[in-house]
Design an enzyme around this catalytic site. Structure first.
Site, PDB file in Angstrom:
ATOM      1  N   HIS A 392       0.831  -1.208   0.000  1.00  0.00           N
ATOM      2  CA  HIS A 392       0.000   0.000   0.000  1.00  0.00           C
ATOM      3  C   HIS A 392       0.870   1.266   0.000  1.00  0.00           C
ATOM      4  O   HIS A 392       0.716   2.139  -0.866  1.00  0.00           O
ATOM      5  CB  HIS A 392      -0.895  -0.032   1.249  1.00  0.00           C
ATOM      6  CG  HIS A 392      -1.812   1.142   1.391  1.00  0.00           C
ATOM      7  ND1 HIS A 392      -3.163   1.056   1.152  1.00  0.00           N
ATOM      8  CD2 HIS A 392      -1.589   2.426   1.752  1.00  0.00           C
ATOM      9  CE1 HIS A 392      -3.717   2.245   1.355  1.00  0.00           C
ATOM     10  NE2 HIS A 392      -2.780   3.095   1.729  1.00  0.00           N
ATOM     11  N   GLU A 393       1.787   1.351   0.956  1.00  0.00           N
ATOM     12  CA  GLU A 393       2.604   2.566   1.077  1.00  0.00           C
ATOM     13  C   GLU A 393       3.536   2.733  -0.127  1.00  0.00           C
ATOM     14  O   GLU A 393       3.805   3.861  -0.548  1.00  0.00           O
ATOM     15  CB  GLU A 393       3.396   2.575   2.394  1.00  0.00           C
ATOM     16  CG  GLU A 393       2.531   2.574   3.666  1.00  0.00           C
ATOM     17  CD  GLU A 393       1.516   3.712   3.750  1.00  0.00           C
ATOM     18  OE1 GLU A 393       1.716   4.750   3.093  1.00  0.00           O
ATOM     19  OE2 GLU A 393       0.495   3.544   4.453  1.00  0.00           O
ATOM     20  N   HIS A 396       1.673   4.583  -2.768  1.00  0.00           N
ATOM     21  CA  HIS A 396       1.749   6.037  -2.593  1.00  0.00           C
ATOM     22  C   HIS A 396       3.124   6.544  -3.017  1.00  0.00           C
ATOM     23  O   HIS A 396       3.250   7.577  -3.671  1.00  0.00           O
ATOM     24  CB  HIS A 396       1.533   6.412  -1.125  1.00  0.00           C
ATOM     25  CG  HIS A 396       0.115   6.248  -0.654  1.00  0.00           C
ATOM     26  ND1 HIS A 396      -0.950   6.780  -1.322  1.00  0.00           N
ATOM     27  CD2 HIS A 396      -0.406   5.626   0.436  1.00  0.00           C
ATOM     28  CE1 HIS A 396      -2.068   6.492  -0.664  1.00  0.00           C
ATOM     29  NE2 HIS A 396      -1.766   5.790   0.400  1.00  0.00           N
ATOM     30  N   HIS A 399       3.665   6.567  -6.758  1.00  0.00           N
ATOM     31  CA  HIS A 399       2.803   7.627  -7.298  1.00  0.00           C
ATOM     32  C   HIS A 399       3.497   8.991  -7.112  1.00  0.00           C
ATOM     33  O   HIS A 399       3.601   9.788  -8.050  1.00  0.00           O
ATOM     34  CB  HIS A 399       1.467   7.584  -6.545  1.00  0.00           C
ATOM     35  CG  HIS A 399       0.369   8.392  -7.179  1.00  0.00           C
ATOM     36  ND1 HIS A 399      -0.846   8.579  -6.562  1.00  0.00           N
ATOM     37  CD2 HIS A 399       0.288   9.064  -8.353  1.00  0.00           C
ATOM     38  CE1 HIS A 399      -1.623   9.332  -7.346  1.00  0.00           C
ATOM     39  NE2 HIS A 399      -0.960   9.638  -8.425  1.00  0.00           N
TER      40      HIS A 399
HETATM   41 ZN    ZN Z   1      -3.139   5.203   1.929  1.00  0.00          ZN
END
Ligand code: ZN
Length: 603
Positions: A392-393, A396, A399
């Site tokens: 998940h991290e 980010h 991105h």
């Molecule tokens: Zn998040």
């Protein structure tokens, strides 16, 4: 390296290969001090642009460039202080650097606050002439976005009154928080081992998942009974908050509070309406899930307090960090070789702070530092969810990496609406990989249960919240009073509709609206659903290797904040104004129900 049971190591006992490289921002504190002084010196300089921005394109450009420089450097200063402080929150030196930077950020924000009102005051034809100057091209979207809302900006005197009213109109939300999180006391109940424990919101979350029905029922009755004792106060705080948002929306000349809340990201109201309508047409899979749960748990009737209990035995995954890295690399392979290369770079060059140590900030986050690289804080503890958090991290992080490498500062920041798409896509791909490669029946059941609960609580439940939220504003805007009786009735009916014919909608649940803090966030929750559906669609496209899906996805990551979120997603291949992404998500949910049924009931 496992640190689960014994005392935590101190920061300096953690091996350096598991620490992030904050020195990539500033090699030492002297360099930090130099930049701090530089920003401080720029503030009087930027103030000299006051009342000059309408003079020429050149003036406007150099003012905006100076503001960018200030923001970029202030961002580095703050990140350096905060990341170091989060390594050990008790460290007084970094606490003081954080405080110092916060002071500087406030000064910078005050010094630059004249810029936007002054740009808005430039007559349209003059600004249009300035914008024909190519040197302002990188600010093109910034100007569009700023002037788009011009009709909702009031006169300077009215704006001043509005800004002074904010503190006073916060009272409903403050009262809600004080009552729910400070003053209310929940009863004691007997836990799974029979020992008496005081119920709390935090404990409720695990007690309601108990496999002992008596425990989850007691927790349910105890929690909602307490909220119910304050039902009129909660109706007053919620209604007060609704009136506050209505007041600002009407004063700013919006047609509705919903339209005003969505205008920030330029999200059409139809996206919201489409979401609620599409879920309403697709409640059958949720009804089927409830019926399956009833059958699997062997219940005569299934109650509201049975919904959270898992269908699979808790499975202990013990995944060393090196194995977690391998799972993330393998799981994210469908994103393509270019993504994998950047992922690898991130995993091996000081982006991540892996393990817990004494005083370290809890939880996980990603912090993109423009001009440096993203930083990821973890508290990795060998659980499956820690691997998910890493995926998940890193979503980010990559991105941010792509957006900052591709976009000028002015358009490098992505919005909340798209932020969780990049992280959730990674989680979905990892989960898919785990499901495909897990052969052990118990582990597989556990993974399917996790997935189904994720969709139930994120997609269905949050849409139910969004539907409730829209209904209470519709009623309030047409002059109805939001009483506790009315809110109870609406909440009861929604639960009956969403969970379907098998569920017994216990009357205790009617008050649940009173405990949801998100209803004070002004039409926020629908983004959990749109984000999840967009991520599912993007992941699905890449897994099916549909034409150009990887390249479109990378294009999405590179686009930062260079366009409105709905347009950015459309270019990536997801149209959130249509039912398709939501339908695709629920088809996948239905397929998973088939798998669950097979695993549970066919021998
Ligand atoms: Zn998040």
């Amino acid at each position: 390296m496992s640190q689960t049971t014994t005392g935590l190591p101190s920061r300096d006992q953690v091996q350096s290969e598991y620490k992030w490289h904050v020195e990539d921002i500033y090699a030492n504190e002297d360099l930090w001090q130099t930049d701090f002084a530089k920003v401080k010196d720029s503030l009087p300089q930027i103030l000299q642009y006051k009342e000059t921005l309408a003079q020429s394109a050149g003036k406007l450009l150099s003012c905006l460039k100076l503001r960018d420089d200030i923001n970029i450097t202030a961002g580095k200063l703050f990140a350096y202080a905060r990341l170091h402080r989060d390594e050990d929150t008790a460290n007084a030196k970094y606490q003081s650097l954080v405080g110092k930077t916060e002071g500087l950020l406030a000064e910078a924000s005050a010094a630059t606050s004249f810029i936007e009102p002054e740009i808005l005051a430039i007559p349209d034809e003059i600004l249009a002439a300035f914008r024909r100057d190519q040197s302002l091209a990188e600010y093109s979207f910034y100007f569009d976005n700023l002037t788009r809302l011009k009709q909702h900006v009031l006169s300077p005197a009215e704006e001043e009154i509005l800004s002074r009213s904010v503190e006073a109109t916060q009272a409903s939300e403050t009262t809600f928080n004080m009552l729910a999180h400070a003053d209310m006391k929940f009863p004691e109940i007997a836990g799974e081992d029979g020992k008496i424990i005081a119920l709390s919101e935090g404990r409720y979350r695990s007690l309601i998942m108990s496999t002992d029905r008596r425990v989850r029922k007691d927790a349910f009755t105890g929690l909602f009974g307490t909220y119910n004792a304050f039902r009129n106060t909660f109706a007053a705080t919620l209604s007060g908050n609704v009136k506050k948002n209505m007041f600002y929306a009407r004063t700013r000349k919006y047609n509705s509070t919903l339209e005003s809340a969505l205008s920030d990201g330029n999200i059409p109201v139809s996206v919201y309406e489409n979401l609620v309508a599409t879920i309403n047409k697709n409640l059958a899979p949720l009804h089927r899930y409830v019926a399956l749960k009833k059958k699997a748990l062997n219940l005569d009737s299934i109650h509201m307090y049975d919904l959270y209990t898992p269908l699979a035995k808790e499975v202990k995954f013990n995944i060393a960090y090196s194995d977690g890295l391998k799972l993330v690399r393998d799981g994210l392979a469908p994103l393509g070789p270019e993504y994998s290369e950047i992922l690898n770079k991130g995993l091996t060059s000081g982006w991540i702070d892996v393990y817990e140590n004494k005083g370290k900030q809890t939880g996980a986050y990603c912090w993109g530092v423009y001009g440096v690289h993203p930083f990821v804080l973890l508290n990795y503890n060998n659980r499956l969810e820690d691997v998910s958090t890493l995926a998940h991290e890193m979503g980010h992080a990559i991105h941010s990496y792509y957006s900052q490498a591709t976009q000028p500062y002015a358009t490098s920041q992505y919005t909340i609406f798209t932020a969780e798409v990049a992280s959730t896509t990674n989680e979905i791909l990892l989960n898919d990989f785990l499901l495909k490669t897990t052969t052990d029946k118990q582990k597989k059941l556990y993974l399917i249960n996790q997935y189904l609960e994720m969709v139930r609580t994120t997609v269905y439940r949050q849409t139910m919240f969004a539907e409730f939220e829209k209904s209470i504003y519709d009623k309030a805007e047409s002059g109805e009073t939001l009483t506790a009786d009315l809110l109870d009735e609406m909440w009861h009916d929604l639960n009956a509709k969403y969970y379907g014919p098998e569920i017994v909608v216990d009357t205790e649940i009617d008050i649940e609206w009173a405990r949801i803090p998100h209803f004070y966030w002004n039409f926020y929750v629908y983004q959990y659903v749109t984000g999840y559906a967009a991520a599912t669609t993007l992941a699905e496209n890449m897994l099916n290797e549909s034409d150009g899906a990887q390249q479109r996805y990378i294009g999405f990551l590179k686009s930062g904040g260079s366009d409105y979120p709905i347009n950015i997603l459309k270019k990536a291949g997801v149209d959130m104004s249509t039912p398709q992404p939501i339908e695709l998500t629920l088809n996948k949910f239905s397929n998973m129900l088939d798998e669950l049924e097979k695993l549970l009931f066919s021998s």
